[in-house]
Each structure stands twice: as C-alpha cells, then as structure tokens.
Write a protein that holds these residues in place. Structure first.
Motif, PDB file in Angstrom:
ATOM      1  N   LEU A 232       0.865  -1.295   0.006  1.00 34.23           N
ATOM      2  CA  LEU A 232      -0.038   0.030   0.064  1.00 34.23           C
ATOM      3  C   LEU A 232       0.819   1.153  -0.147  1.00 34.23           C
ATOM      4  O   LEU A 232       0.536   2.381  -0.553  1.00 34.23           O
ATOM      5  N   ASN A 233       2.131   1.340   0.757  1.00 30.63           N
ATOM      6  CA  ASN A 233       2.815   2.434   0.664  1.00 30.63           C
ATOM      7  C   ASN A 233       3.505   2.558  -0.394  1.00 30.63           C
ATOM      8  O   ASN A 233       3.577   3.557  -0.934  1.00 30.63           O
ATOM      9  N   GLY A 234       3.958   1.347  -1.142  1.00 30.77           N
ATOM     10  CA  GLY A 234       4.396   1.469  -2.566  1.00 30.77           C
ATOM     11  C   GLY A 234       3.572   2.056  -3.555  1.00 30.77           C
ATOM     12  O   GLY A 234       4.243   2.850  -4.578  1.00 30.77           O
ATOM     13  N   ARG A 235       2.356   1.546  -3.466  1.00 32.86           N
ATOM     14  CA  ARG A 235       1.178   2.126  -4.343  1.00 32.86           C
ATOM     15  C   ARG A 235       1.165   3.673  -4.623  1.00 32.86           C
ATOM     16  O   ARG A 235       0.765   4.197  -5.389  1.00 32.86           O
ATOM     17  N   ALA A 236       1.386   3.925  -3.410  1.00 29.84           N
ATOM     18  CA  ALA A 236       1.059   5.650  -3.162  1.00 29.84           C
ATOM     19  C   ALA A 236       2.383   6.362  -3.487  1.00 29.84           C
ATOM     20  O   ALA A 236       2.215   7.665  -3.285  1.00 29.84           O
ATOM     21  N   SER A 242       6.364   0.892  -8.969  1.00 29.35           N
ATOM     22  CA  SER A 242       6.719  -0.451  -9.011  1.00 29.35           C
ATOM     23  C   SER A 242       7.286  -0.681  -7.551  1.00 29.35           C
ATOM     24  O   SER A 242       7.080  -1.928  -7.245  1.00 29.35           O
ATOM     25  N   LEU A 243       7.220   0.312  -6.852  1.00 28.30           N
ATOM     26  CA  LEU A 243       7.267  -0.086  -5.326  1.00 28.30           C
ATOM     27  C   LEU A 243       6.327  -0.540  -4.812  1.00 28.30           C
ATOM     28  O   LEU A 243       6.250  -0.905  -3.715  1.00 28.30           O
ATOM     29  N   GLY A 244       5.248  -0.665  -5.286  1.00 27.61           N
ATOM     30  CA  GLY A 244       3.857  -1.359  -4.804  1.00 27.61           C
ATOM     31  C   GLY A 244       3.743  -2.877  -5.301  1.00 27.61           C
ATOM     32  O   GLY A 244       3.188  -3.575  -4.744  1.00 27.61           O
ATOM     33  N   ARG A 245       4.854  -3.504  -6.020  1.00 28.07           N
ATOM     34  CA  ARG A 245       4.901  -4.866  -6.340  1.00 28.07           C
ATOM     35  C   ARG A 245       6.184  -5.461  -5.757  1.00 28.07           C
ATOM     36  O   ARG A 245       7.382  -4.934  -6.150  1.00 28.07           O
ATOM     37  N   THR A 246       6.147  -6.783  -5.481  1.00 28.22           N
ATOM     38  CA  THR A 246       7.308  -7.197  -4.930  1.00 28.22           C
ATOM     39  C   THR A 246       8.037  -7.931  -6.015  1.00 28.22           C
ATOM     40  O   THR A 246       7.376  -8.905  -6.811  1.00 28.22           O
ATOM     41  N   HIS A 359      12.467   4.017   6.223  1.00 28.28           N
ATOM     42  CA  HIS A 359      12.391   3.960   4.875  1.00 28.28           C
ATOM     43  C   HIS A 359      11.883   2.573   4.249  1.00 28.28           C
ATOM     44  O   HIS A 359      11.387   2.314   3.099  1.00 28.28           O
ATOM     45  N   LEU A 360      12.448   1.407   4.893  1.00 29.71           N
ATOM     46  CA  LEU A 360      12.273  -0.034   4.547  1.00 29.71           C
ATOM     47  C   LEU A 360      10.697  -0.112   4.214  1.00 29.71           C
ATOM     48  O   LEU A 360      10.371  -0.957   3.418  1.00 29.71           O
ATOM     49  N   PHE A 361       9.815   0.597   5.014  1.00 32.48           N
ATOM     50  CA  PHE A 361       8.345   0.446   4.621  1.00 32.48           C
ATOM     51  C   PHE A 361       7.745   1.085   3.592  1.00 32.48           C
ATOM     52  O   PHE A 361       6.663   1.116   3.344  1.00 32.48           O
ATOM     53  N   ALA A 362       8.408   1.889   2.788  1.00 33.77           N
ATOM     54  CA  ALA A 362       8.119   2.932   1.943  1.00 33.77           C
ATOM     55  C   ALA A 362       7.501   2.093   0.639  1.00 33.77           C
ATOM     56  O   ALA A 362       6.832   2.939  -0.088  1.00 33.77           O
ATOM     57  N   PRO A 385       6.889   6.373   4.319  1.00 34.49           N
ATOM     58  CA  PRO A 385       5.619   5.286   4.547  1.00 34.49           C
ATOM     59  C   PRO A 385       4.660   6.081   5.048  1.00 34.49           C
ATOM     60  O   PRO A 385       4.776   6.858   6.102  1.00 34.49           O
ATOM     61  N   ARG A 386       3.314   6.071   4.592  1.00 38.50           N
ATOM     62  CA  ARG A 386       2.337   6.424   4.962  1.00 38.50           C
ATOM     63  C   ARG A 386       1.891   5.524   6.713  1.00 38.50           C
ATOM     64  O   ARG A 386       1.486   6.250   7.712  1.00 38.50           O
ATOM     65  N   TRP A 387       2.177   4.495   6.232  1.00 36.37           N
ATOM     66  CA  TRP A 387       1.849   3.397   7.560  1.00 36.37           C
ATOM     67  C   TRP A 387       3.036   2.728   7.856  1.00 36.37           C
ATOM     68  O   TRP A 387       3.839   2.258   7.138  1.00 36.37           O
ATOM     69  N   LEU A 388       3.022   2.468   9.251  1.00 39.41           N
ATOM     70  CA  LEU A 388       4.217   1.773   9.737  1.00 39.41           C
ATOM     71  C   LEU A 388       3.623   0.665  10.780  1.00 39.41           C
ATOM     72  O   LEU A 388       2.714   1.007  11.353  1.00 39.41           O
ATOM     73  N   PRO A 389       4.124  -0.513  10.778  1.00 39.51           N
ATOM     74  CA  PRO A 389       3.708  -1.573  11.745  1.00 39.51           C
ATOM     75  C   PRO A 389       3.755  -0.812  13.133  1.00 39.51           C
ATOM     76  O   PRO A 389       4.484  -0.060  13.595  1.00 39.51           O
ATOM     77  N   PRO A 390       2.742  -1.334  14.021  1.00 42.07           N
ATOM     78  CA  PRO A 390       2.825  -0.859  15.683  1.00 42.07           C
ATOM     79  C   PRO A 390       4.329  -0.894  16.273  1.00 42.07           C
ATOM     80  O   PRO A 390       4.883  -0.090  16.891  1.00 42.07           O
ATOM     81  N   TRP A 391       5.034  -1.956  15.849  1.00 39.49           N
ATOM     82  CA  TRP A 391       6.307  -2.120  16.617  1.00 39.49           C
ATOM     83  C   TRP A 391       7.421  -1.086  16.105  1.00 39.49           C
ATOM     84  O   TRP A 391       8.504  -0.859  16.564  1.00 39.49           O
ATOM     85  N   MET A 392       7.295  -0.663  14.874  1.00 46.70           N
ATOM     86  CA  MET A 392       8.040   0.357  14.217  1.00 46.70           C
ATOM     87  C   MET A 392       7.389   1.776  14.526  1.00 46.70           C
ATOM     88  O   MET A 392       8.313   2.760  14.564  1.00 46.70           O
TER      89      MET A 392
END
Length: 425
Positions: A232-236, A242-246, A359-362, A385-392
């Motif tokens: 989701l962060n990559g698609r934005a 292409s950062l939205g696709r693995t 930035h790893l989550f962007a 990144p717009r969103w980060l996991p809770p632990w980050m």
C-alpha cells in the motif's frame, strides 16, 4: 489526473516513464500461480500418503510464453542504466523480472532450478558478516528446537480457529488499523499456502484448515502489517509505482522483514523457526538428489503431520521434476532474509540511522535500495511510508531491543561457565 512524473525534471520524467513500462511488462508474470499445484490433487495425495501409499504426484504445468516481456524488460534494463540510484533500481528490478520470466518458461523442467537460485539464493550461501552459511543457521535452529522441545509447554496446541473465524477477526483488526476497509480478507479453498497477501487482499487457505493463536499473530504481523502494508505504501509513491509490487530481487528482504516483524511483535516461536529451517534443509536435500517422497518422509520424521509434510515438500518441488536433483529455492529466503534484516537493523542503530529503517516500509525495497536511494528520500522524490507496523511506531522500544542485542552479542558464549554465572548473582 497527471501521469506519474509529469511535473518533474526531465531525467525523473524519463525514469517515471520507464517505471510505467516496467509495470506493464510484468503484469502477466505470475510466479507462484504458475508453479502452484491444484489443491484438489493435494487433498487426494495427502490422504494416500497418510495411508502409506507413496507415489510421485503428477503435475501438469502450462509454461507461459513470455518472450515479448523478456524483450521489453531487457530494453528497460539497458535504458535505465546504472548511472543514477533510480536507474540502478530500475535496471536491477527489470533484470530480476527477466530472470523470473526465463524461469517460468522452463516450468516443469530442471531449468527452473538455476534461475530460482539466482533469485532466491542457495542453502550454502554465506550469511552477511559471518563465516557461517544459511544451511548452518538452519541446522542450528532445528537442533535447538529439538533440544528445547521436551522442556517447553506448547501454548498453541489448540489449532481450532476456522478460516471463516480468522477472516472475520483479521478484517476487524485491519479496518481499525488502517482506518477504513482497505484490505479484503478472503477464504480461498484452492490456496496451498496457509495465507497469501497482496496490497488490497489477503487470502486464507480454506477447507479443513484450522489455525492456532500463533498462526493468527503471525499472519497479522507477517502478511498484513508487512506485505500488505509495504504494498500500500509503495502504490502511493508519486514516482515509482513499481515499489507497490514485489519484484523477485526484493523477495529476500521482504520475507526477511516479515519474519523480523514476527520476532519484534512476539509472534514467532521456536517451532516456527524450526519450520522455516527445515525447508532450507529440504531444498539442500532435493538439490543433492532426494525425490519428493524422500523429502516428504524427512518432514514427517521431523514431527510434521501428513498434511504439513506434504505441503512442506510441495513448496520445495514447485515447478520442478519430483525425481530429485532439482528444487524451487524460494523458501531459502525466509531465514537468510531474517538474518540479513536483523543485521541491517543492528547496523542502522549502531550508525544512529533509524531513518533508514522507516524507509524500509516505503514500498517493496531491498536493503541495498534503502541506502542507495537515500538522496531521493531526502529530497522527497520518494515519499516516506504512510503506515508503519505498531512495533516500528515505538522507536524507543525498538531501539531498546536492538541496543541490548547489539551489546550482548559481544559476549562469547564459548567462554561462559555456569559456575561463574551462579557466583556472580
């Protein structure tokens, strides 16, 4: 709506156009679905194997014709060049998709093995910063799990959560986290893995599958709050969609980050580490000549149920002949990726660079990308990144865990004596 890069400098516009060409070229390249086995065949074979009736499954693959895609990817690779970090990112990404296309065109033959190793590594590859290999690490975790197994109380023995119950629970949790129903959670009776995540959909294996509490926590930490979140962060991203696709080249980082998330969230147990380690040992067995039945028996001998043993062996032999000497190497990345990501987090803390961890989550990035693309993060061309996991989101807590591991790793366990410890307390 303007096309990506329309208001950017000419060179960035060129990269944006190449990125769009890349996305178009890889649209039809489906790695896991091309090498997947029908769930109906698995159900029949699991029943037969449970009765001790061992025959090699017969899988009919449909090799795709990806020649046009390969040609376009080679052109993108050449045009992007390595003169700039974004150009390097695009070139490396196009190259990995081109290798994946070659691999898929060889589906059903031994020709899958070599490109899969190029993309995902080999069990004997060295661990960064160590003289040990991924295979050594796998053996260590299996041995440790076996040694501790009789002394640990399993708190997830009740595998009683149905796919429908888990679907409802995950949907509620994710809607609350993202603030809206962005991600659909579905039950898929044809899915062979326990779960699979995309940017807007998470699928759970249906049928007779049951999930444990650990499964629930792992799926949330691993699939939803890493795989879906980074997609989701990559698609934005304003420039690089292409950062939205693995892409194949980022698989090790993405899977390693997802398992690391389990570790940081307290969602991983020693049995999970054993499972991903056993898969690496099984890949090594298959490459050394073991056939499907021998690998199945290996998993069964390690305590897995007939269904889990079959599914584990199936992962090793996706897309390749079942007679031995070939393997699909993707499961090599879970442990190697975890070790690399863990080392990267410790390095970032030592260098006081917690910014690169965010930035790893962007998007769908490799560890290398986070460093090389730093100027574009600084300039805002690549969005945070717009969103980060809770632990980050709790950096101080993360830093505390990493700082502790960074220091205690200086203690050489070979020099520690029990008597010395007891006298010091």
């Amino acid at each position: 709506m303007n096309a990506p890069g329309a208001s950017l400098a000419p060179e960035l516009q060129r990269y944006a156009a190449l990125d769009q060409r890349l996305l178009a070229a890889v649209k039809g390249i489906r790695i896991l679905s091309t090498v997947a086995w029908p769930a109906s065949l698995e159900d029949r074979m699991i029943e037969a194997y449970a009765r001790g009736q061992f025959t090699l499954p017969e899988i009919n693959y449909q090799p795709p014709n990806l020649s046009a895609e390969r040609t376009e990817l080679a052109a993108i690779e050449a045009e992007a060049s390595y003169d700039d970090p974004i150009g390097e990112y695009l070139s490396r990404t196009a190259e990995s998709w081109r290798i994946a296309a070659e691999m898929l065109e060889a589906v059903g033959t031994r020709g899958v093995t070599a490109p899969s190793i190029v993309l995902y590594g080999r069990p004997g590859d060295a661990i960064p910063g160590s003289d040990r290999s991924n295979l050594d690490a796998a053996r260590y975790f299996v041995e440790l799990s076996d040694e501790l197994g009789s002394d640990l109380l399993l708190d997830d023995v009740d595998v009683c959560i149905t796919p429908e119950e888990l679907r409802a629970e995950l949907s509620k949790t994710l809607d609350a986290f993202f603030g809206e129903p962005i991600i659909a959670v579905e039950v898929d009776p044809e899915l062979t893995a326990k779960a699979a995540a995309g940017s807007t959909r998470i699928r759970l294996r249906g049928g007779a599958t049951r999930f444990s509490d650990y499964d629930r926590h792992q799926l949330l930490a691993h699939e939803a709050l890493v795989h879906s979140l980074t997609a989701l962060n990559g698609r934005a991203q304003p420039l690089l969609g292409s950062l939205g696709r693995t892409s194949p080249r980022v698989t090790a980082t993405q899977e390693g980050l997802a398992v690391f998330a389990e570790l940081m969230s307290g969602a991983i147990d020693i049995a999970r580490l054993k499972r991903i380690s056993l898969r690496i040992l099984a890949i090594d067995m298959a490459l050394s000549g073991a056939d499907f039945v021998e690998v199945y028996r290996f998993f069964s001998g390690c305590g897995q149920s007939p269904a889990d043993s079959f599914h584990s062996a199936q992962r090793v032999f996706r897309g390749v002949p079942l007679t031995g000497g070939a393997a699909f190497a993707k499961d090599n990345v879970y442990l190697s990726g975890l070790l690399a990501v863990h080392t990267f987090f410790r390095w970032a803390l030592k260098q006081r660079r917690l910014d690169v961890l965010r930035h790893l989550f962007a998007g769908k990035l490799a560890l290398h990308d986070v460093i090389s693309l730093q100027p574009y993060f600084d300039s805002g061309v690549i969005a945070p990144p717009r969103w980060l996991p809770p632990w980050m989101q709790h950096v101080h807590g993360l830093a505390g865990k990493l700082a502790f591991s960074l220091f205690v790793n200086r203690i050489h366990m070979g020099k520690v004596q029990a008597e010395e410890l007891s006298l010091s307390l």
